[in-house]
Design an enzyme around this catalytic site. Sequence first.
Site, PDB file in Angstrom:
ATOM      1  N   CYS A 248      98.107  42.734 -32.211  1.00  0.00           N
ATOM      2  CA  CYS A 248      97.103  41.788 -31.734  1.00  0.00           C
ATOM      3  C   CYS A 248      95.845  42.080 -32.546  1.00  0.00           C
ATOM      4  CB  CYS A 248      96.881  42.019 -30.240  1.00  0.00           C
ATOM      5  SG  CYS A 248      95.603  40.966 -29.542  1.00  0.00           S
TER       6      CYS A 248
ATOM      7  N   CYS B  38      83.403  32.367 -22.856  1.00  0.00           N
ATOM      8  CA  CYS B  38      84.319  32.194 -21.731  1.00  0.00           C
ATOM      9  C   CYS B  38      83.941  33.213 -20.651  1.00  0.00           C
ATOM     10  CB  CYS B  38      85.762  32.380 -22.189  1.00  0.00           C
ATOM     11  SG  CYS B  38      86.224  31.208 -23.486  1.00  0.00           S
TER      12      CYS B  38
ATOM     13  N   GLU C 283      88.309  45.440 -32.537  1.00  0.00           N
ATOM     14  CA  GLU C 283      89.447  46.164 -31.983  1.00  0.00           C
ATOM     15  C   GLU C 283      90.750  45.491 -32.357  1.00  0.00           C
ATOM     16  OE1 GLU C 283      87.857  48.487 -28.148  1.00  0.00           O
ATOM     17  OE2 GLU C 283      88.274  46.389 -27.778  1.00  0.00           O
TER      18      GLU C 283
ATOM     19  N   CYS D  32      95.003  42.018 -22.539  1.00  0.00           N
ATOM     20  CA  CYS D  32      94.378  40.733 -22.887  1.00  0.00           C
ATOM     21  C   CYS D  32      92.959  40.651 -22.374  1.00  0.00           C
ATOM     22  CB  CYS D  32      95.132  39.582 -22.234  1.00  0.00           C
ATOM     23  SG  CYS D  32      96.785  39.389 -22.815  1.00  0.00           S
TER      24      CYS D  32
ATOM     25  N   CYS E  59      86.049  36.599 -19.976  1.00  0.00           N
ATOM     26  CA  CYS E  59      86.522  37.393 -21.112  1.00  0.00           C
ATOM     27  C   CYS E  59      85.499  38.454 -21.500  1.00  0.00           C
ATOM     28  CB  CYS E  59      86.777  36.459 -22.297  1.00  0.00           C
ATOM     29  SG  CYS E  59      87.268  37.335 -23.793  1.00  0.00           S
TER      30      CYS E  59
ATOM     31  N   CYS F 260      82.336  37.412 -30.332  1.00  0.00           N
ATOM     32  CA  CYS F 260      82.799  36.020 -30.283  1.00  0.00           C
ATOM     33  C   CYS F 260      81.610  35.136 -29.937  1.00  0.00           C
ATOM     34  CB  CYS F 260      83.885  35.868 -29.215  1.00  0.00           C
ATOM     35  SG  CYS F 260      84.632  34.213 -29.192  1.00  0.00           S
TER      36      CYS F 260
HETATM   37  N1  SAH Z   1      89.534  32.790 -28.834  1.00  0.00           N
HETATM   38  C1  SAH Z   1      90.964  32.729 -28.829  1.00  0.00           C
HETATM   39  C2  SAH Z   1      91.588  34.043 -29.172  1.00  0.00           C
HETATM   40  C3  SAH Z   1      91.390  35.139 -28.140  1.00  0.00           C
HETATM   41  S1  SAH Z   1      92.918  35.269 -27.357  1.00  0.00           S
HETATM   42  C4  SAH Z   1      91.463  32.185 -27.500  1.00  0.00           C
HETATM   43  O1  SAH Z   1      90.685  32.169 -26.567  1.00  0.00           O
HETATM   44  O2  SAH Z   1      92.597  31.771 -27.395  1.00  0.00           O
HETATM   45  C5  SAH Z   1      92.613  36.065 -25.950  1.00  0.00           C
HETATM   46  C6  SAH Z   1      93.444  35.505 -24.813  1.00  0.00           C
HETATM   47  O3  SAH Z   1      93.264  36.366 -23.714  1.00  0.00           O
HETATM   48  C7  SAH Z   1      92.958  34.145 -24.405  1.00  0.00           C
HETATM   49  O4  SAH Z   1      93.979  33.344 -23.899  1.00  0.00           O
HETATM   50  C8  SAH Z   1      91.991  34.536 -23.314  1.00  0.00           C
HETATM   51  O5  SAH Z   1      91.719  33.467 -22.461  1.00  0.00           O
HETATM   52  C9  SAH Z   1      92.735  35.637 -22.617  1.00  0.00           C
HETATM   53  N2  SAH Z   1      91.856  36.515 -21.833  1.00  0.00           N
HETATM   54  C10 SAH Z   1      90.525  36.700 -21.990  1.00  0.00           C
HETATM   55  N3  SAH Z   1      90.063  37.578 -21.076  1.00  0.00           N
HETATM   56  C11 SAH Z   1      91.122  37.970 -20.341  1.00  0.00           C
HETATM   57  C12 SAH Z   1      91.287  38.899 -19.281  1.00  0.00           C
HETATM   58  N4  SAH Z   1      90.270  39.617 -18.835  1.00  0.00           N
HETATM   59  N5  SAH Z   1      92.524  39.059 -18.771  1.00  0.00           N
HETATM   60  C13 SAH Z   1      93.575  38.368 -19.275  1.00  0.00           C
HETATM   61  N6  SAH Z   1      93.490  37.506 -20.294  1.00  0.00           N
HETATM   62  C14 SAH Z   1      92.275  37.294 -20.828  1.00  0.00           C
END
Ligand code: SAH
Length: 339
Positions: free
Chosen positions: A97, A108, A83, A319, A111, A104
């Site tokens: 973005c 986490c 996406e 995000c 996420c 991935c």
């Molecule tokens: N793997 C990299 C790139 C992905 S960025 C990284 O983790 O930085 C995605 C960003 O969105 C990261 O900061 C992640 O922690 C955040 N994120 C993930 N799930 C989210 C959610 N449900 N709501 C808000 N931010 C989220």
Amino acid sequence: MDLELLSRTLSELGEPSYRLRQVWEWTAAGAGSYAEMSNLPRALREALAQAVPFSTLTVEHEAHASDGTIKALMRTADGRPLEAVLMRYRDGRRSLCVSSQSGCPLTCRFCATGQMRFGRNLTAWEILDQALHFRRITEVDHCVFMGMGEPLMNLDSVLEACRRLPDLGITHRRTAVSTVGWIPGIDRLAADPMPLRLALSLHAANPALRSELMPVNDRYPLGDVLAACERFYERKRRMVFVEYVMLGGVNDSVGQARELAAILDPRIYKVNLIPYNPTDVGMQGSTPRAIDAFREELERHGLSATVRLTRGRDIAAACGQLAAGALSSEAAIAVGAGS
Ligand code: SAH
């Protein structure tokens, strides 16, 4: 567009070397097909259309949010989902973005992408084709590698794509690579001549809590990660963005803000608090009051802290909500309902 395939095809066709540049200039400027490339002979345009797919991706579904955000679910030629999102802001900024991987490998807890199966690294062309898709809709000026995947685990392709982003209108200074703290990648990024920005997903200053939220913390502990970010800063003299997703009752107390402030040098880091977008993992976002109190505590310690604007929530494009499975089943339901 696979520029290696294009280059090979042009030389097999016996074309002069400037043709590659001509095709790329049209593509980067937002052309929609070879047919538009009026300074190329018609026969060549037709030959290219046969031999080199105009995009390495196909768009399966596109969702438009009420705030102008557009999310595209795309597939690679071998069927991997990914996406990408276009965000349009009131001040005129147009930010992309993009995803660096399909799925991935990291897990986490909060996420959505972390819950889906890892597919594979994307190629540089598959990364660029996400940007080109939106470049055909509008001018673009910022790019963040904050879609699916961990960009520093696929750094060769990410850097190759970044080298070409300025041709689309996105300078290196307006491009940010976001990481969970993949140390070898941070050091390579610091050594690269492009002035790209670094963003670190931190989410908890406390080691045990961070490991719980982000298992990668066991492999690369936060103290070592911050040391790598500081090496990056020494080399580049560019501040590092800290991303901190605000999870209600988990990492959002004023005491935890103090713990965070204690480990961040305000000359090196700027904090971006991210309102959590609930996915289906059972975690809650912090209240606006808790977010404000957290931000104020950071500022009291001299840190610059902002709260991220949420875009595209109504189409699950915000995000951490990028999980292709969810969208494709939604799309399937929409299609099924219409037939
Ligand atoms: N793997 C990299 C790139 C992905 S960025 C990284 O983790 O930085 C995605 C960003 O969105 C990261 O900061 C992640 O922690 C955040 N994120 C993930 N799930 C989210 C959610 N449900 N709501 C808000 N931010 C989220």
